[in-house]
Write a protein that holds these residues in place. Structure first.
Motif, PDB file in Angstrom:
ATOM      1  N   GLU A 403      -9.426 -16.991 -36.626  1.00 47.65           N
ATOM      2  CA  GLU A 403      -8.736 -17.577 -37.221  1.00 47.65           C
ATOM      3  C   GLU A 403      -8.523 -17.444 -38.705  1.00 47.65           C
ATOM      4  N   ARG A 404      -8.061 -16.210 -39.461  1.00 48.01           N
ATOM      5  CA  ARG A 404      -7.938 -15.803 -40.333  1.00 48.01           C
ATOM      6  C   ARG A 404      -7.373 -14.512 -40.495  1.00 48.01           C
ATOM      7  N   GLU A 405      -6.255 -15.118 -41.215  1.00 48.18           N
ATOM      8  CA  GLU A 405      -4.661 -14.522 -41.107  1.00 48.18           C
ATOM      9  C   GLU A 405      -4.943 -12.917 -41.996  1.00 48.18           C
ATOM     10  N   ASP A 406      -5.742 -12.822 -43.072  1.00 51.72           N
ATOM     11  CA  ASP A 406      -6.076 -11.495 -43.699  1.00 51.72           C
ATOM     12  C   ASP A 406      -6.984 -10.821 -43.231  1.00 51.72           C
ATOM     13  N   LEU A 407      -7.681 -11.250 -41.732  1.00 47.61           N
ATOM     14  CA  LEU A 407      -8.833 -10.396 -41.292  1.00 47.61           C
ATOM     15  C   LEU A 407      -8.007  -9.021 -41.260  1.00 47.61           C
ATOM     16  N   ILE A 408      -9.136  -7.975 -41.573  1.00 51.90           N
ATOM     17  CA  ILE A 408      -8.978  -6.723 -41.313  1.00 51.90           C
ATOM     18  C   ILE A 408      -9.571  -5.993 -39.994  1.00 51.90           C
ATOM     19  N   ILE A 409      -8.691  -5.507 -38.540  1.00 56.14           N
ATOM     20  CA  ILE A 409      -9.640  -4.984 -38.115  1.00 56.14           C
ATOM     21  C   ILE A 409      -9.741  -3.392 -37.196  1.00 56.14           C
ATOM     22  N   TYR A 410     -11.116  -3.452 -37.228  1.00 55.61           N
ATOM     23  CA  TYR A 410     -10.576  -1.678 -37.165  1.00 55.61           C
ATOM     24  C   TYR A 410     -11.009  -1.136 -35.705  1.00 55.61           C
ATOM     25  N   THR A 411     -10.472  -0.494 -34.912  1.00 57.92           N
ATOM     26  CA  THR A 411     -10.901  -0.046 -33.839  1.00 57.92           C
ATOM     27  C   THR A 411     -12.153   1.576 -33.103  1.00 57.92           C
ATOM     28  N   ASN A 412     -10.982   2.451 -34.436  1.00 61.15           N
ATOM     29  CA  ASN A 412     -11.828   3.713 -34.486  1.00 61.15           C
ATOM     30  C   ASN A 412     -12.764   4.004 -35.849  1.00 61.15           C
ATOM     31  N   PRO A 413     -13.639   4.422 -35.686  1.00 59.72           N
ATOM     32  CA  PRO A 413     -14.827   4.307 -36.436  1.00 59.72           C
ATOM     33  C   PRO A 413     -14.628   5.558 -37.938  1.00 59.72           C
ATOM     34  N   GLN A 414     -13.932   6.094 -37.739  1.00 58.18           N
ATOM     35  CA  GLN A 414     -13.328   6.904 -38.944  1.00 58.18           C
ATOM     36  C   GLN A 414     -12.620   6.215 -40.331  1.00 58.18           C
ATOM     37  N   GLU A 415     -11.210   5.309 -39.257  1.00 61.79           N
ATOM     38  CA  GLU A 415     -11.026   4.743 -40.636  1.00 61.79           C
ATOM     39  C   GLU A 415     -11.794   3.513 -41.128  1.00 61.79           C
ATOM     40  N   PHE A 416     -12.829   2.897 -40.420  1.00 57.28           N
ATOM     41  CA  PHE A 416     -13.298   2.245 -41.092  1.00 57.28           C
ATOM     42  C   PHE A 416     -14.444   2.455 -42.185  1.00 57.28           C
ATOM     43  N   LYS A 417     -14.784   4.060 -41.931  1.00 57.28           N
ATOM     44  CA  LYS A 417     -15.260   4.468 -43.078  1.00 57.28           C
ATOM     45  C   LYS A 417     -14.696   5.196 -43.817  1.00 57.28           C
ATOM     46  N   GLU A 418     -13.766   4.898 -43.529  1.00 52.03           N
ATOM     47  CA  GLU A 418     -12.480   5.741 -44.655  1.00 52.03           C
ATOM     48  C   GLU A 418     -12.197   4.294 -45.445  1.00 52.03           C
ATOM     49  N   PHE A 419     -11.749   2.984 -45.277  1.00 53.96           N
ATOM     50  CA  PHE A 419     -11.196   2.187 -45.507  1.00 53.96           C
ATOM     51  C   PHE A 419     -12.651   1.652 -46.457  1.00 53.96           C
TER      52      PHE A 419
END
Length: 453
Positions: A403-419
């Protein structure tokens, strides 16, 4: 005594194997795979199996005891051979109880905080050169192993896990210890694959409380309503000692404890850790350490491994690694970091990694858990969901649960690391919460973020 470990590579199992080897027992073991640090530590003591796999021919009548780890399955070839031969088979907690029948058993239980509280107690006792036996769920500074067993020590301090004992013993581990002195820190539903309802989960703590020896002492967190109900409604003939969050204040990013001897600066922080400290103080007093001596020792306690562990810091950025994964732990950790660093941007990164956290029905328990963070990220691996044979979890389900509208969600490890690596961390406090590693994140590499931020 000749002892064989089935699944020797586990975190707890390999530590027990080393402890028994140090005690002078003949120790052998098997496992189908062993990773570091278990592998190198077993190798150091000459206990690493020559080859991985299960070898029923290793199981013979010359073995006095088999210790069975949770990693093994019911149809494990070595287990079947041991059963066929009628050998004595112990689960890990059963064997610890056998080793401590003539000692004063101190057991620390609760859904959260038990590793930290056990670590605090051992830190204080070690500081004052008080020798005790122990079993704790994290590597501690100044301690070579997580398990220590002797013939001569009067006390044994045990971290009381509520998870199952072994593949053939479905009782929670902490039901087997029969404590003389115990502590309950908090109750928040966990391990839903084993305890399908909250009521069923709470029942395990009632059984634990009633398993204490007659006349024993129970120390409990009365600010946790479930703990308070469990302990205060128990008809077991035990003494009950309640604790609450001690008086404290935060100044320039340091938490100070208000004591009769003055204000004491601490290395740790967070309301949950201050509650842990209050509980540890009661236990230490039951073990003969007075209040002043406790405060002297606890002042330089830096925390248990992976429990709000500071991995990097400079003047404007701090990064923590934390084992938090259940909703109550995630909330407590996030709140603690924001309270401690109220003038900084708090970035909370949570990996959903455990069976419970990846269960679609359980996700709703995370509502509000990341609310105190300025920015919040959730990472999960769809591959891990498949491995655990769970129903597919979608990003939409996760967003709805928190219940957090600005929550960022990743399923790809590389994309999370780049973030993470491309983010400006100036004036930030980052907390990485997981019992995994975000699909292969190198925490040593993460440390470099601070020097360039």
């Amino acid at each position: 005594m000749n002892i064989h470990f089935i699944a020797i590579g586990g975190s707890a199992m390999h530590n027990l194997a080393i402890a028994l080897h140090q005690k002078g027992y003949q120790v052998s073991g098997s496992d189908d795979t062993i990773h570091n640090p278990s592998k190198s530590r077993l190798e150091k003591y000459g206990l690493l199996p020559e080859e991985f796999g299960w070898f029923p021919e290793k199981i013979a009548t010359n073995l006095d005891v088999i210790i069975l780890g949770m990693h093994a399955k019911k149809d494990n070839p070595e287990l079947l051979k041991a059963q066929e031969l009628g050998l004595k088979i112990y689960s890990y907690p059963e064997f610890l109880y056998e080793q401590s029948k003539n000692k004063t058993r101190v057991v620390i239980g609760g859904s959260h905080g038990k590793t930290t509280i056990t670590s605090m107690i051992l830190h204080v006792l070690n500081y004052h050169d008080k020798e005790v036996d122990y079993m704790v769920g994290a590597q501690l500074e100044g301690f070579e192993t997580m398990v220590h067993l002797t013939e001569e020590n009067d006390f044994i301090v045990l971290e009381g896990d509520e998870y199952l004992s072994s593949p053939i013993d479905m009782r929670p581990k902490f039901h087997l210890y029969k404590p003389n002195i115990a502590l309950l820190s908090g109750i928040a539903w966990d391990h839903i694959n084993v305890f399908p309802t909250f009521e069923n989960y709470v029942e395990q703590f009632k059984i634990f409380t009633d398993s204490m020896v007659n006349g024993g002492s129970m120390v409990y967190n009365e600010e946790d309503i479930e703990v308070k109900n469990v302990v205060e409604s128990s008809t077991n003939h035990i003494k009950k000692y309640a604790y609450t969050t001690p008086q404290h204040f935060i100044e320039n990013g340091i938490t100070y404890l208000e004591t009769s001897e003055g204000n004491l600066p601490l290395e740790i922080f967070g309301k949950h850790n201050l509650q842990n400290l209050a509980g540890a103080k009661w236990i230490c007093q039951h073990m003969g350490i007075d209040e002043d001596d406790f405060y002297e020792a606890i002042a330089n306690f830096k925390g248990a491994s992976k429990r709000l562990e500071k991995i990097a810091e400079n003047n404007s950025t701090v990064i923590f690694k934390d084992f938090a994964h259940s909703p109550s732990k995630v909330s407590a950790t996030t709140n603690a970091v924001k309270n401690q660093y109220s003038n900084r941007t708090v970035l909370a990164c949570l990996e959903l990694h455990t069976y419970s956290s990846l269960n679609a029905e359980f996700l709703a328990e995370y509502k509000g858990a990341l609310d105190k963070a300025d920015d919040a990220v959730v990472f999960y691996s769809p591959h891990a969901v498949k491995i655990k044979q769970l129903e597919e979890v979608t990003k939409e389900q996760i967003a709805k649960a928190f219940e957090r509208e600005d929550l960022i969600i990743y399923t790809n490890p590389q994309e999370f690391k780049e973030f993470l690596f491309n983010r400006d961390l100036e004036n930030s406090a980052v907390v990485l919460m997981s019992s995994g590693n975000y699909g292969g994140l190198d925490f040593e590499e993460v440390k470099s973020l601070v020097s360039v931020s």
